[in-house]
Design a protein around this motif. Structure first.
Motif, PDB file in Angstrom:
ATOM      1  N   PRO A   1       0.826  -1.218   0.000  1.00  0.00           N
ATOM      2  CA  PRO A   1       0.000   0.000   0.000  1.00  0.00           C
ATOM      3  C   PRO A   1       0.858   1.265   0.000  1.00  0.00           C
ATOM      4  O   PRO A   1       2.017   1.244   0.375  1.00  0.00           O
ATOM      5  N   PHE A   2       0.226   2.375  -0.461  1.00  0.00           N
ATOM      6  CA  PHE A   2       0.821   3.698  -0.341  1.00  0.00           C
ATOM      7  C   PHE A   2      -0.300   4.693  -0.106  1.00  0.00           C
ATOM      8  O   PHE A   2      -1.466   4.392  -0.322  1.00  0.00           O
ATOM      9  N   THR A   3       0.075   5.856   0.379  1.00  0.00           N
ATOM     10  CA  THR A   3      -0.903   6.888   0.717  1.00  0.00           C
ATOM     11  C   THR A   3      -0.992   7.902  -0.413  1.00  0.00           C
ATOM     12  O   THR A   3       0.025   8.293  -0.983  1.00  0.00           O
ATOM     13  N   ALA A   4      -2.218   8.312  -0.721  1.00  0.00           N
ATOM     14  CA  ALA A   4      -2.465   9.362  -1.717  1.00  0.00           C
ATOM     15  C   ALA A   4      -3.520  10.305  -1.143  1.00  0.00           C
ATOM     16  O   ALA A   4      -4.244   9.947  -0.210  1.00  0.00           O
ATOM     17  N   VAL A   5      -3.594  11.493  -1.709  1.00  0.00           N
ATOM     18  CA  VAL A   5      -4.608  12.454  -1.284  1.00  0.00           C
ATOM     19  C   VAL A   5      -5.606  12.623  -2.428  1.00  0.00           C
ATOM     20  O   VAL A   5      -5.241  13.013  -3.533  1.00  0.00           O
ATOM     21  N   VAL A   6      -6.860  12.278  -2.142  1.00  0.00           N
ATOM     22  CA  VAL A   6      -7.932  12.359  -3.134  1.00  0.00           C
ATOM     23  C   VAL A   6      -8.964  13.352  -2.618  1.00  0.00           C
ATOM     24  O   VAL A   6      -9.509  13.166  -1.523  1.00  0.00           O
ATOM     25  N   LEU A   7      -9.200  14.404  -3.356  1.00  0.00           N
ATOM     26  CA  LEU A   7     -10.139  15.460  -2.963  1.00  0.00           C
ATOM     27  C   LEU A   7      -9.852  15.962  -1.548  1.00  0.00           C
ATOM     28  O   LEU A   7     -10.756  16.155  -0.733  1.00  0.00           O
ATOM     29  N   GLY A   8      -8.565  16.122  -1.243  1.00  0.00           N
ATOM     30  CA  GLY A   8      -8.165  16.657   0.049  1.00  0.00           C
ATOM     31  C   GLY A   8      -8.193  15.666   1.199  1.00  0.00           C
ATOM     32  O   GLY A   8      -7.938  16.035   2.337  1.00  0.00           O
ATOM     33  N   VAL A   9      -8.501  14.411   0.916  1.00  0.00           N
ATOM     34  CA  VAL A   9      -8.601  13.390   1.954  1.00  0.00           C
ATOM     35  C   VAL A   9      -7.524  12.336   1.721  1.00  0.00           C
ATOM     36  O   VAL A   9      -7.375  11.824   0.607  1.00  0.00           O
ATOM     37  N   GLU A  10      -6.797  12.006   2.777  1.00  0.00           N
ATOM     38  CA  GLU A  10      -5.768  10.980   2.673  1.00  0.00           C
ATOM     39  C   GLU A  10      -6.417   9.598   2.610  1.00  0.00           C
ATOM     40  O   GLU A  10      -7.268   9.270   3.426  1.00  0.00           O
ATOM     41  N   VAL A  11      -6.008   8.813   1.594  1.00  0.00           N
ATOM     42  CA  VAL A  11      -6.508   7.449   1.430  1.00  0.00           C
ATOM     43  C   VAL A  11      -5.320   6.512   1.295  1.00  0.00           C
ATOM     44  O   VAL A  11      -4.213   6.934   0.978  1.00  0.00           O
TER      45      VAL A  11
ATOM     46  N   CYS B   1      -8.875   1.912  -3.093  1.00  0.00           N
ATOM     47  CA  CYS B   1      -8.528   2.858  -2.031  1.00  0.00           C
ATOM     48  C   CYS B   1      -9.396   2.622  -0.799  1.00  0.00           C
ATOM     49  O   CYS B   1     -10.534   2.180  -0.913  1.00  0.00           O
ATOM     50  N   SER B   2      -8.823   2.957   0.363  1.00  0.00           N
ATOM     51  CA  SER B   2      -9.589   2.843   1.601  1.00  0.00           C
ATOM     52  C   SER B   2      -9.221   3.983   2.539  1.00  0.00           C
ATOM     53  O   SER B   2      -8.147   4.564   2.458  1.00  0.00           O
ATOM     54  N   ARG B   3     -10.175   4.283   3.395  1.00  0.00           N
ATOM     55  CA  ARG B   3      -9.966   5.223   4.501  1.00  0.00           C
ATOM     56  C   ARG B   3     -10.863   4.725   5.620  1.00  0.00           C
ATOM     57  O   ARG B   3     -12.092   4.723   5.485  1.00  0.00           O
ATOM     58  N   GLY B   4     -10.257   4.263   6.695  1.00  0.00           N
ATOM     59  CA  GLY B   4     -11.053   3.639   7.747  1.00  0.00           C
ATOM     60  C   GLY B   4     -11.783   2.448   7.162  1.00  0.00           C
ATOM     61  O   GLY B   4     -11.184   1.614   6.506  1.00  0.00           O
ATOM     62  N   ARG B   5     -13.109   2.393   7.350  1.00  0.00           N
ATOM     63  CA  ARG B   5     -13.889   1.276   6.810  1.00  0.00           C
ATOM     64  C   ARG B   5     -14.427   1.563   5.417  1.00  0.00           C
ATOM     65  O   ARG B   5     -14.988   0.673   4.781  1.00  0.00           O
ATOM     66  N   ALA B   6     -14.264   2.799   4.944  1.00  0.00           N
ATOM     67  CA  ALA B   6     -14.747   3.154   3.604  1.00  0.00           C
ATOM     68  C   ALA B   6     -13.803   2.609   2.536  1.00  0.00           C
ATOM     69  O   ALA B   6     -12.585   2.618   2.699  1.00  0.00           O
ATOM     70  N   ARG B   7     -14.392   2.132   1.444  1.00  0.00           N
ATOM     71  CA  ARG B   7     -13.623   1.602   0.312  1.00  0.00           C
ATOM     72  C   ARG B   7     -14.146   2.262  -0.958  1.00  0.00           C
ATOM     73  O   ARG B   7     -15.352   2.460  -1.109  1.00  0.00           O
ATOM     74  N   GLN B   8     -13.228   2.572  -1.880  1.00  0.00           N
ATOM     75  CA  GLN B   8     -13.652   3.126  -3.159  1.00  0.00           C
ATOM     76  C   GLN B   8     -12.609   2.823  -4.214  1.00  0.00           C
ATOM     77  O   GLN B   8     -11.405   2.867  -3.946  1.00  0.00           O
ATOM     78  N   ALA B   9     -13.080   2.517  -5.403  1.00  0.00           N
ATOM     79  CA  ALA B   9     -12.198   2.335  -6.553  1.00  0.00           C
ATOM     80  C   ALA B   9     -12.095   3.670  -7.281  1.00  0.00           C
ATOM     81  O   ALA B   9     -13.108   4.317  -7.528  1.00  0.00           O
ATOM     82  N   ILE B  10     -10.869   4.068  -7.588  1.00  0.00           N
ATOM     83  CA  ILE B  10     -10.637   5.320  -8.305  1.00  0.00           C
ATOM     84  C   ILE B  10      -9.849   4.987  -9.563  1.00  0.00           C
ATOM     85  O   ILE B  10      -8.839   4.273  -9.496  1.00  0.00           O
ATOM     86  N   GLY B  11     -10.325   5.478 -10.699  1.00  0.00           N
ATOM     87  CA  GLY B  11      -9.632   5.223 -11.959  1.00  0.00           C
ATOM     88  C   GLY B  11      -8.162   5.608 -11.849  1.00  0.00           C
ATOM     89  O   GLY B  11      -7.835   6.689 -11.360  1.00  0.00           O
ATOM     90  N   ILE B  12      -7.287   4.728 -12.297  1.00  0.00           N
ATOM     91  CA  ILE B  12      -5.848   4.966 -12.178  1.00  0.00           C
ATOM     92  C   ILE B  12      -5.431   6.200 -12.977  1.00  0.00           C
ATOM     93  O   ILE B  12      -4.451   6.860 -12.636  1.00  0.00           O
ATOM     94  N   LEU B  13      -6.188   6.543 -14.015  1.00  0.00           N
ATOM     95  CA  LEU B  13      -5.879   7.745 -14.788  1.00  0.00           C
ATOM     96  C   LEU B  13      -6.131   9.013 -13.975  1.00  0.00           C
ATOM     97  O   LEU B  13      -5.519  10.047 -14.219  1.00  0.00           O
ATOM     98  N   GLU B  14      -7.039   8.944 -12.994  1.00  0.00           N
ATOM     99  CA  GLU B  14      -7.402  10.114 -12.185  1.00  0.00           C
ATOM    100  C   GLU B  14      -6.701  10.138 -10.830  1.00  0.00           C
ATOM    101  O   GLU B  14      -6.820  11.108 -10.097  1.00  0.00           O
ATOM    102  N   LEU B  15      -5.984   9.071 -10.487  1.00  0.00           N
ATOM    103  CA  LEU B  15      -5.383   8.975  -9.160  1.00  0.00           C
ATOM    104  C   LEU B  15      -4.221   9.958  -9.007  1.00  0.00           C
ATOM    105  O   LEU B  15      -3.242   9.879  -9.738  1.00  0.00           O
ATOM    106  N   PRO B  16      -4.320  10.903  -8.044  1.00  0.00           N
ATOM    107  CA  PRO B  16      -3.186  11.787  -7.787  1.00  0.00           C
ATOM    108  C   PRO B  16      -2.097  11.009  -7.046  1.00  0.00           C
ATOM    109  O   PRO B  16      -2.387  10.336  -6.057  1.00  0.00           O
ATOM    110  N   LEU B  17      -0.890  11.070  -7.548  1.00  0.00           N
ATOM    111  CA  LEU B  17       0.200  10.319  -6.918  1.00  0.00           C
ATOM    112  C   LEU B  17       0.932  11.174  -5.894  1.00  0.00           C
ATOM    113  O   LEU B  17       1.077  12.382  -6.076  1.00  0.00           O
TER     114      LEU B  17
END
Length: 103
Positions: free
Chosen positions: A41-51, A68-84
């Motif tokens: 895993p690695f950490t990224a910031v999506v819409l101002g939230v660390e995931v 991607c996950s944050r706590g118990r929340a899970r979400q798939a984010i298109g790799i083309l849109e993922l901020p690294l």
């Protein structure tokens, strides 16, 4: 990111898609490289939230997504849109190659 030039990216794409026949198989070849080489895993910031990026998946419609996950929340984010993050994780050059391929 952005440190590889077009020639290097094209060489990576050629390596990933050497046996591919058509766009779908090329995408699968690139997905395979991401799955194998992206250090998660690695950490990224999506819409101002660390995931936490836990891995990559290929959706039934052929989209490569980051799991991607944050706590118990899970979400798939298109790799083309993922901020690294900076520095980018090991293997992130394969995301750059995929973005170049998807161009």
């Amino acid at each position: 990111m952005g440190t590889l030039d077009r020639v290097e990216l094209d060489a990576m794409i050629d390596e990933a898609t050497v046996d591919a026949y058509g766009e779908d198989e090329e995408r699968i070849g690139l997905f395979t490289m991401l799955e194998e080489y992206l250090d998660v895993p690695f950490t990224a910031v999506v819409l101002g939230v660390e995931v936490t990026v836990r891995g990559v998946d290929l959706t039934p419609d052929g989209t490569i997504v980051a799991r991607c996950s944050r706590g118990r929340a899970r979400q798939a984010i298109g790799i083309l849109e993922l901020p690294l993050p900076s520095p980018a994780p090991e293997g992130a050059e394969w995301i750059e190659a995929y973005r170049h391929w998807a161009g």
